[in-house]
Motif scaffolding. Structure first.
Motif: not given
Length: 291
Positions: A131-133, A168-174, A178-183, A211-215
């Protein structure tokens, strides 16, 4: 082969210590008591075996909460072979094994980042990165922000159904999502060229934007974003882009600045600006037409 848990790991009177060679009075009594209990359960039509599902689900919750497998095995008093057979859900387990696993408490959240290498399903991790890509974050930039090399990020990004990732990788990506999806990436110093390439890459692979995803949807294997229902036709997209370029040109922005703002290739912007200024539209070949 994994070493079995030694007899000293169990108290005297525990039948597991008896099975490991201790023949003291307490252990003999414990073994006899366990045999009588099993006989009683069989005679009354009840089994000492259970499906591994409840235990496996509890282990997943423990892993998600940050416990590593070594700690889980120690607290549940099971060996590696038993734990991993449970996680494969390969055959029934004894009710005492189930009870000991279910009795391992789920720790409260620590509030800090986990470093647990316990494995969890990689679906949500993969979808968040995709989604970030799709939003324009180029994979190399995501790798930099996650402090990973491109190959490692590529494995997370392009994994297949059923792949697992370390907790720990899953948490890093999460956290990164959260930081980037609105920017907008172009407002965070990322070149418009790479923003456009990221979006084109995602479009070619059918990756949906945030835009197509809820958390909650990211980790739900039954949810699929309906991107086909809202796909923009080529002519409609061209009209939108042309209107945006025409609007920005009124503010005397350069073609390079417009391209960066819209995440478009400079040559595309230059050609559209030329059309606007001369009033002559280019003749574009139809999709699928011969060159």
């Amino acid at each position: 082969m994994t070493a079995a848990i030694p007899a000293d790991a169990f108290e005297h009177g525990d039948e597991r210590r008896y099975r490991r060679g201790c023949r003291c009075k307490k252990c003999r009594a414990g073994a006899n008591s366990a045999n009588l209990r099993r006989r009683y359960l069989r005679q009354t039509g009840r089994s000492t075996l259970r499906s591994p599902n409840a235990a496996a689900d509890h282990v997943l919750k423990l892993r998600t909460a940050g416990l590593d497998d070594k700690t889980i095995k120690a607290q549940a008093e099971v060996c590696c072979d038993v734990l991993y057979r449970i996680m494969r859900r390969a055959g029934d387990i004894h009710i005492d094994t189930e009870r000991r696993i279910l009795n391992v408490p789920i720790p409260a959240p620590s509030g800090g980042p986990t470093r647990s290498r316990a494995y969890v399903d990689g679906l949500g991790t993969r979808r968040r990165l995709q989604a970030l890509v799709a939003a324009g974050w180029y994979p190399a930039e995501l790798a930099r922000r996650l402090d990973k090399d491109r190959e490692n990020l590529g494995q997370l990004l392009n994994g297949k159904r059923g792949d697992r990732v370390a907790l720990y990788q899953a948490e890093e990506v999460r956290a990164l999502y959260a930081e980037l999806h609105g920017q907008k990436p172009e407002n965070q110093g990322l070149s418009g060229y790479y923003v456009q390439r990221a979006r084109q890459m995602a479009a070619a692979r059918g990756w949906a934007t945030p835009d197509y995803w809820d958390d909650d949807d990211f980790d739900n294997p039954d949810f699929q974003p309906a991107i086909d229902d809202l796909a923009v036709k080529r002519d409609d997209l061209a009209a939108v882009r042309r209107a945006e370029i025409e609007h920005l040109e009124q503010f005397n922005l350069s073609e390079h600045e417009i391209a960066n703002r819209l995440g478009m290739a400079y040559t595309t912007v230059r050609n559209i600006v030329l059309e606007i200024r001369t009033g002559q539209r280019r003749v574009r070949p139809r999709e699928g037409a011969a060159a």
